[in-house]
Every structure is written in structure tokens, then in C-alpha cells.
Design an enzyme around this catalytic site. Structure first.
Site, mmCIF file in Angstrom:
data_model
loop_
_atom_site.group_PDB
_atom_site.id
_atom_site.type_symbol
_atom_site.label_atom_id
_atom_site.label_comp_id
_atom_site.label_asym_id
_atom_site.label_seq_id
_atom_site.Cartn_x
_atom_site.Cartn_y
_atom_site.Cartn_z
ATOM 1 C CG ASP A 100 55.237 70.995 67.705
ATOM 2 O OD1 ASP A 100 55.554 70.705 68.949
ATOM 3 O OD2 ASP A 100 54.071 71.027 67.428
HETATM 4 C C1 LAN Z 1 50.049 67.503 73.898
HETATM 5 C C2 LAN Z 1 49.935 69.097 73.873
HETATM 6 C C3 LAN Z 1 50.751 69.760 72.849
HETATM 7 C C4 LAN Z 1 51.015 69.040 71.731
HETATM 8 C C5 LAN Z 1 51.609 69.805 70.608
HETATM 9 C C6 LAN Z 1 52.797 70.830 70.935
HETATM 10 C C7 LAN Z 1 50.558 70.568 70.198
HETATM 11 C C8 LAN Z 1 51.978 68.783 69.385
HETATM 12 O O1 LAN Z 1 52.433 69.557 68.343
HETATM 13 C C9 LAN Z 1 52.858 67.721 70.044
HETATM 14 C C10 LAN Z 1 52.479 66.904 70.947
HETATM 15 C C11 LAN Z 1 52.052 67.845 72.222
HETATM 16 C C12 LAN Z 1 53.162 68.120 72.992
HETATM 17 C C13 LAN Z 1 50.911 67.124 73.058
HETATM 18 C C14 LAN Z 1 51.160 65.485 73.292
HETATM 19 C C15 LAN Z 1 50.130 64.547 74.130
HETATM 20 C C16 LAN Z 1 49.523 65.553 75.343
HETATM 21 C C17 LAN Z 1 50.699 65.858 76.253
HETATM 22 C C18 LAN Z 1 48.776 66.914 74.704
HETATM 23 C C19 LAN Z 1 47.874 66.615 73.648
HETATM 24 C C20 LAN Z 1 48.240 67.561 75.713
HETATM 25 C C21 LAN Z 1 47.600 66.345 76.762
HETATM 26 C C22 LAN Z 1 48.194 64.993 76.167
HETATM 27 C C23 LAN Z 1 48.436 63.898 77.064
HETATM 28 C C24 LAN Z 1 49.020 62.637 76.473
HETATM 29 C C25 LAN Z 1 47.316 63.657 78.046
HETATM 30 C C26 LAN Z 1 47.412 62.672 78.790
HETATM 31 C C27 LAN Z 1 46.662 61.520 78.221
HETATM 32 C C28 LAN Z 1 47.399 60.448 78.044
HETATM 33 C C29 LAN Z 1 46.671 59.476 76.841
HETATM 34 C C30 LAN Z 1 48.315 59.636 78.797
#
Ligand code: LAN
Length: 731
Positions: free
Chosen positions: A462
Site C-alpha cells: 500500500d
Molecule cells: C507497520 C507500519 C505501516 C504499516 C502499513 C503501511 C500502515 C500497513 O498498511 C502495512 C504494514 C505496515 C508497513 C507495518 C507493518 C508492521 C510494522 C512495521 C508497522 C506496524 C510499524 C511497526 C511494525 C513492526 C512489526 C514493529 C516491530 C514489532 C515486531 C512484532 C517485530
């Protein structure tokens, strides 16, 4: 280090506070990397004098002077949107993007601070002071069992959050008798202290205040299995595999910090029984009741028993081969991401792996240290570690779309801002595939946009879609040039199409590579749905809407495939609608977020209130949640429980999403929409901004994460669309 701070500034922490006027945010170089720098006394004769920019002052929580705005409330939604953007422009970085705080999770600082401690790397003094202040300001003030920290900053105290952040404070030099530490320790002991969550056990074992025997093995040997096996880790979700690779390496090495007085003392402080009497193996499959969200399945426990047997007899040549394999994967990840890594958890672990293997002076370890800065964000409450190295592209895309949707982009006073925003988006596109591509099991990146910066380098479905859509919309404006060429946009389309799953939906970073049965092996206890990729309505909508904008401009490129991909995607979205008319949101809170996206997809297929039962049901759901003040407010609890939970108070961001949903659905009665807009307008502050309200985002069902820029992009978007689409009279 203590200096005068403005009157309303949050209080100092146990180590005092720094001088907010000496902090500087470097955000406009290096593709939007966010690095906070502190000018110390000894630097002042060399450093050029500088003024705190509005951008830095805003994020530091300092008062910004009113600059040429009429403090009286805006009279129309369009005026409110204009006034909001006038303010927001003041926060734009010189390179065209917007910086932002990306906090929320309370389990990130421990990894980095423990890694720095065990590698004997000094923490800069200003970080030490401000991290302690952050944790002091965010310490919960509940009952006896809730005076620590939870998994995110709105959640109740947990063993994981409290124990690990207590350790952080101790490693930074806060004494055990500080009142805040006594309160935290009491909470920890009240909650049971043992057993910690597996990720907590892992960091405590590294620090040598927990035994590796208390953890289930996470064998790196899994990487030696044949790739066709359905359980092979290359099929796991990117975040999960990138955590378990370095974890497997470090556990396989049995690495532990050198024992010292502080470590010996922590062994006494953390637990309620003598360290030497703890029955470590009994803790393996236990998790404190205050923490558990996704308990181990029986299948997982059976696998752990097998891993354990194997661990006892593992031949050293196999182990070494597996560790070499895991290390190679760590190195490739570091090199693919310029040492940012995919996220903050793996960042700290990879850094430690590189130190162990290559030493403190190695280029790899030094590069890791440099890039820690990208995750350390200074806020009004102190310094935190962020969920990624920022949300740069995400925020840039939503404000780009907001100014285009509202018409603000065409106003002469916004020409410079939109031009530099387009320039930044242009520079942010990834134009090649990763250095280590197939060997590192990566998805293609050519033509993609990342979530944060180009340097981090991961395709997100996205983000690619929203990035492409924003560029296309901006490049349609007569005053802006075409910076991103047709060829480069076609590469984005190729990437988007390459991410569609057979059932029609789009996942986050990659195609779905494994079976949902793998979820039975989820070892993480606090997060659900982390083992594989899943299709998400948010990601799917972003992809189809951007393909439709692309098609408008370039009708010939892969037309038949775009049409069929879009049809299949929209069909899939329909199947994901719940009986109550809503859609569940996985990345924003929650039903309000996902329903907005899904309704956009249906509208593309020509389905609106007048002709679609699905849209009517969605509108009924949304209208049923409107609060008495005309706004909408949803709690992060919706994500956990999968049922709508009202926030205590309406929220401008949820309200904006609901307003956009009803407008997109062409809901015939303008009154509830106007009521939502009036609520947003009534919350606008005299300077044009909106105050921060509840946390906006989520991941893995149980962890909330903040998107403070949403209160600008989505309000401006909703007000602008309402102004354009509703009759002019009636406000
Ligand atoms: C994010 C942030 C952005 C998010 C969107 C783009 C909003 C979504 O539509 C797709 C997935 C994504 C890219 C996403 C995936 C997981 C993330 C990276 C996070 C929520 C930000 C932090 C999270 C990450 C997994 C945090 C570390 C924790 C673990 C469990 C490893």
C-alpha cells in the site's frame, strides 16, 4: 544539563532534563532520515548558531508563535482546511516531506539499550537523561498493579513492559530506590514477575539476568531445511522471520553479557525469589496472565519439545552450519537496508550479532551505531525508540492526497509546498531490486515506495500504491512538472500487480507464502497473525485505487491485467465484509479505518448507497457509531477484541474517516456528515492545528502505534471533500 524549560513543559525525569532549545532535527538531508542532534556546551563555539525551527519546536512540544493567522474559528469547512494546511506547512521539512513521531510500542527501547550495554557502548548523555524522562512521563499511574508500563503507551502495565523498561532505567543509571523505581518494581512483583514473555526472556537472557534454559529453543537450523517444506521460514511474515533469524543466531551461540555488579543486582531486583532457586525449564511455556494475548497452541508446545530434544544432541557441525547460514542472512539484511533493517526489534538484534562476530571496531557494527539515531525520537516527554525509522512516505502520501482532494493543491500559496512534496516523493521511489535479492528471499523493489525512506528499502504494497497515487495526482496539477516518468510509474504498476494473491487480496510486504496453519506455531504470545502474510482490506484498496488513477492517465499499459486485478480485488473485499456491515482494520483503529478504505474500493466498482446493499449496510454501521457530539471515536480495544469499542471521547481522526466514508458512499442525508465536520472544526485550535488525541494505529492486533500526522492529513482531506461535495448552504 538542566536548563530552563517553558512553563507547561512535562516534568524532568530521574536524571533531570536537557535544554529543549539545544535540540535540532536533521530531517531534510539523506532522503528524509530523521536524526535528532543535541548541541552541548563544548560544541557551542564550533557549531553555527541556529534557531529552533518550527518543525523541531512543534515536535518538542514548545509553543509556536501564531504567524499571520486569524485566531478566530474558521467559518466554513474549506476555510478550516486551508487554515489547517497553513499551519501544517510550517512543519514541512526543507526537502518537502513531513517528519513525525512514530511511538506507541513500549517494548523497543529495551532491545537497543540492552544491546548497547552488553556491547559496552556508552549511551550519549542527552539520550540517557531523556530516555529516563520519557519512561518517567509515561509511567502509568493506576492501582498497585498498574504503575509500570504496558505493551504500548495506552495499555495497562504488563510484566513484559514493566520488567524490561525497569531494566532500561537501571542500565541508564537510575537507582533502585528512586520512588518511580520502587513503584515499578512493586507493580512487577504484584503481576508475578515470572514468567516473562518469550521476547522478554530473550533480552533478559542476553543481559545475563535470565537463563537460556528458561526459553524454548529458536533453532537457526530451520534455515537448513529444504525450501519446499511448508514450514520453511522463508514463508513466514517478513517481520517474524527477521526477528527469528538473529534470535536463532544469538540463542544458538548462547550469548550472555559479562556478569557485573549491576547484573547481579538486577537478578535480585527483578524476581521475588532468589535467582539461584528459579526453576528455569518450568517457565518455558508459561506466560504471565497480565501479558498473554495469543497463547501457545498445543502444536507449538509439541514442536518446542522436539526442538528441545534436538538442542541437546545437536551435532556441532550442523549447529555451526546453521549459525553461518543465519549470520549470512543477517548480513544480507543489513546490506539491503543500509543498516536500518526492516524494523526496530531486528535492528538491535542484528547489531549485536555483528558485534559478536566482527567486533566493536568493525565497519558493520559502527554503521549500525550510526543508524540507531534514525530510531531515536525526541518528544516533549523525552526520548523514545520508534516503530520504524519513521513514517515519512506514509505521511507524505496522505497529505498529498488531502491537498489534491480538497483543491488546496491548486492554490497559489501552496505551489512551493506541493512542488517540494512532489520532489521528495520522486526521490523516495526505489528504482532497483535489492542488492541481495533472491538469495535473501526478498520481493522485488523496483518501482516501489517504502513506508519510511528509500534507504530502508522495503516494498510495502500500500505504500507503493499510495506513493504512486500521490505522484500521479500531483503531476496532474498544471503548475507541477512530470518528475516521475511513465516508465518509472509502469515499474510501480508491475510491482503492485506482482503482489496480488490468488484470492484477489493484497498483503503487506510480500505475497502470502505459507499456510495459515503456520499460525499454530506462533511463539510470540503477545501478537496474533504474525506468522505469515494475510490479505488486508486497507492494502487491497490502496492498490486498486492507485491502479485506477494510473489507468486514467496511462490507459494502455497492461490494461487487461489491471482491469482483471481490480475486479478480483474488489470481489475479495466484498467477501471480507462482516455481518454488521463493517470491515476489520489491521493497521489503523479500527473498523472506522478499514470501512473507509473498503467503501472506496466499492465506489470504484460503481457501488454506492443508492445501488448497493453492501454499502448501505456499511453506512448503517458507521451511522450507528456516531456520538452525541456529532463525532466518531473508536478505541484501540476494537483491534484486540475484534468488536467495535467506543473511545471515551470522539476523535478528530476517526471522525474524518467516517466523514470520508459517508461522502464516498454518497450517503444521501448531508446532516450527519456536517455534524462530523462541525466537530472537527470545533476542535481546531486558534493557530489552525489540532491537538493530539488518542493513538491512531495498530499492528498484530495487540500493539498500538501513533500516527500524529494523521490529525492533519485526514482532517484536511475530510473537510476539503465535504466542502466540495456537499451543498454550499446549510453549514
Ligand atoms: C507497520 C507500519 C505501516 C504499516 C502499513 C503501511 C500502515 C500497513 O498498511 C502495512 C504494514 C505496515 C508497513 C507495518 C507493518 C508492521 C510494522 C512495521 C508497522 C506496524 C510499524 C511497526 C511494525 C513492526 C512489526 C514493529 C516491530 C514489532 C515486531 C512484532 C517485530
Amino acid at each position: 544539563m538542566t536548563a530552563a524549560t517553558p512553563r507547561a513543559y512535562p516534568p524532568p525525569g530521574p536524571l533531570g532534563h536537557t535544554d529543549p532549545a539545544r535540540w535540532r532535527l536533521s530531517s531534510a538531508t539523506d532522503g528524509g532520515r530523521h536524526v535528532w542532534l543535541y548541541r552541548r556546551d563544548q560544541d557551542s563555539h564550533t557549531a553555527a548558531p541556529y534557531e529552533t525551527t518550527d518543525e523541531a519546536a512543534y515536535w518538542l512540544g514548545l509553543d509556536l508563535p501564531l504567524k499571520g493567522v486569524d485566531p478566530a474559528p474558521a467559518r466554513s469547512p474549506l476555510d478550516a482546511a486551508k487554515k489547517g494546511f497553513e499551519f501544517y506547512k510550517r512543519l514541512q521539512s526543507d526537502d518537502g516531506h513531513w517528519s513525525g513521531e512514530y511511538g506507541g510500542p513500549m517494548f523497543l527501547l529495551p532491545g537497543i539499550i540492552i544491546a548497547l550495554y552488553v556491547t559496552k557502548t556508552p549511551v550519549p548523555e542527552e539520550w540517557r537523561v531523556e530516555i529516563a524522562r520519557y519512561l518517567a512521563n509515561l509511567q502509568r499511574k493506576g492501582g498497585d498493579d498498574d504503575q509500570g508500563w504496558g505493551i504500548h503507551f495506552e495499555a495497562r502495565s504488563s510484566v513484559f513492559g514493566t520488567g524490561l523498561n525497569y531494566v532500561v532505567l537501571r542500565l541508564l543509571g537510575v537507582g533502585p530506590d528512586e520512588p518511580m523505581m520502587v513503584r515499578a518494581r512493586n507493580t512487577l512483583h504484584k503481576l508475578g514477575a515470572l514468567p516473562f514473555l518469550s521476547w522478554g526472556k530473550f533480552w533478559l537472557a542476553i543481559l545475563n539476568v535470565h537463563s537460556w534454559r528458561g526459553l524454548n529453543p529458536t533453532p537457526a537450523e530451520l534455515w537448513l531445511l529444504p525450501e519446499w517444506l511448508p514450514v520453511h521460514p522463508w514463508r513466514w511474515w517478513i517481520h517474524t522471520r527477521n526477528v527469528y533469524i538473529p534470535m536463532g543466531f544469538l540463542a544458538g551461540k548462547g550469548f550472555q553479557a559479562d556478569e557485573d555488579d549491576l547484573i547481579r543486582s538486577l537478578r535480585e531486583e527483578l524476581y521475588t525469589q532468589p535467582y539461584s532457586s528459579i526453576n528455569w525449564p518450568s517457565l518455558r511455556n508459561n506466560v504471565s496472565a497480565a501479558d498473554v494475548y495469543a497463547p501457545h497452541s498445543r502444536v507449538a508446545n509439541a514442536c518446542f519439545a522436539v526442538f528441545d530434544l534436538y538442542d541437546r544432541v545437536a551435532p556441532s557441525w550442523v549447529r555451526n552450519k546453521a549459525l553461518d547460514r543465519a549470520y549470512r542472512l543477517v548480513v544480507m539484511e543489513d546490506e539491503n537496508t543500509a543498516f536500518q533493517t526492516v524494523g526496530p526489534v531486528s535492528k538491535a538484534m542484528n547489531m549485536l550479532c555483528r558485534w559478536i562476530q566482527e567486533g566493536p571496531e568493525s565497519d558493520a557494527f559502527q554503521q549500525h551505531l550510526v543508524k540507531i539515531r534514525d530510531f531515536m525520537w525526541m518528544s516533549k516527554d523525552g526520548m523514545m525508540m520508534t516503530g520504524t525509522n519513521g513514517s515519512q512516505l506514509w505521511d507524505a502520501s496522505f497529505i498529498a492526497q488531502a491537498v489534491c482532494e480538497s483543491g488546496l493543491a491548486s492554490l497559489p500559496e501552496n505551489a512551493d509546498s506541493t512542488r517540494s512534496l512532489l520532489e521528495w516523493l520522486d526521490a523516495c521511489q526505489i528504482q532497483t531490486n535489492p542488492k541481495h535479492y533472491r538469495e535473501a528471499f526478498r520481493h522485488r523493489t523496483e518501482g516501489a515506495w517504502p513506508f519510511s525512506t528509500k534507504e530502508q528499502g522495503y516494498t510495502v504494497s500500500d505504500c507503493t500504491a499510495e506513493g504512486m497515487k500521490s505522484v500521479l495526482l500531483l503531476q496532474e496539477l498544471s503548475h507541477l512538472p512530470t518528475l516521475v516518468t511513465r516508465e518509472r510509474l509502469c515499474a510501480s504498476v508491475d510491482t503492485i500487480l506482482s503482489l496480488q494473491n490468488p484470492a484477489g487480496g493484497f498483503a503487506s510486504y510480500e505475497l502470502i507464502r505459507g499456510s495459515p496453519l503456520l499460525e499454530l506455531l506462533n511463539p510470540a504470545e503477545v501478537f496474533a497473525n504474525i506468522m505469515i502474510e494475510y490479505p488486508y482490506v486497507e492494502c487491497t484498496t490502496a492498490c486498486v485505487t492507485s491502479l485506477s488513477v494510473f489507468k486514467r492517465k496511462y490507459p494502455d499499459y497492461r490494461r487487461a491485467e489491471i482491469d482483471s486485478a481490480s475486479r478480483r480485488a474488489i470481489e475479495w473485499i466484498k467477501t471480507a465484509q462482516r455481518a454488521d456491515g463493517s470491515w476489520y482494520g489491521s493497521w489503523g483503529i479500527c473498523f472506522t479505518y478499514a470501512t473507509m478504505f473498503s467503501i472506496e474500493s466499492l465506489a470504484l466498482a460503481g457501488e454506492t448507497y443508492g445501488n448497493s446493499e453492501a454499502v448501505r449496510r456499511a453506512c448503517a454501521f458507521i451511522l450507528g457509531k456516531q456520538m452525541d457530539d456529532g463525532g466518531w471515536g473508536e478505541s484501540y480495544k476494537s483491534c484486540e477484541t475484534e468488536e467495535y469499542v467506543h473511545n471515551a471521547k470522539s476523535q478528530v481522526v476517526n471522525t474524518a474517516w467516517a466523514v470520508i466514508t459517508l461522502l464516498t458512499a454518497q450517503y444521501p442525508d448531508p446532516e450527519p456528515i456536517r455534524a462530523g465536520c462541525r466537530l472537527i472544526m470545533s476542535r481546531q485550535l486558534p493557530d489552525g492545528s489540532w491537538a493530539q488525541e488518542s493513538i491512531e494505529g495498530v499492528f498484530n492486533k495487540n500493539a498500538a502505534i501513533s500516527y500524529p500526522n494523521f490529525k492533519f492529513a485526514w482532517t484536511i482531506n475530510a473537510l476539503g471533500q465535504a466542502a466540495r461535495k456537499l451543498p454550499r448552504e446549510g453549514w
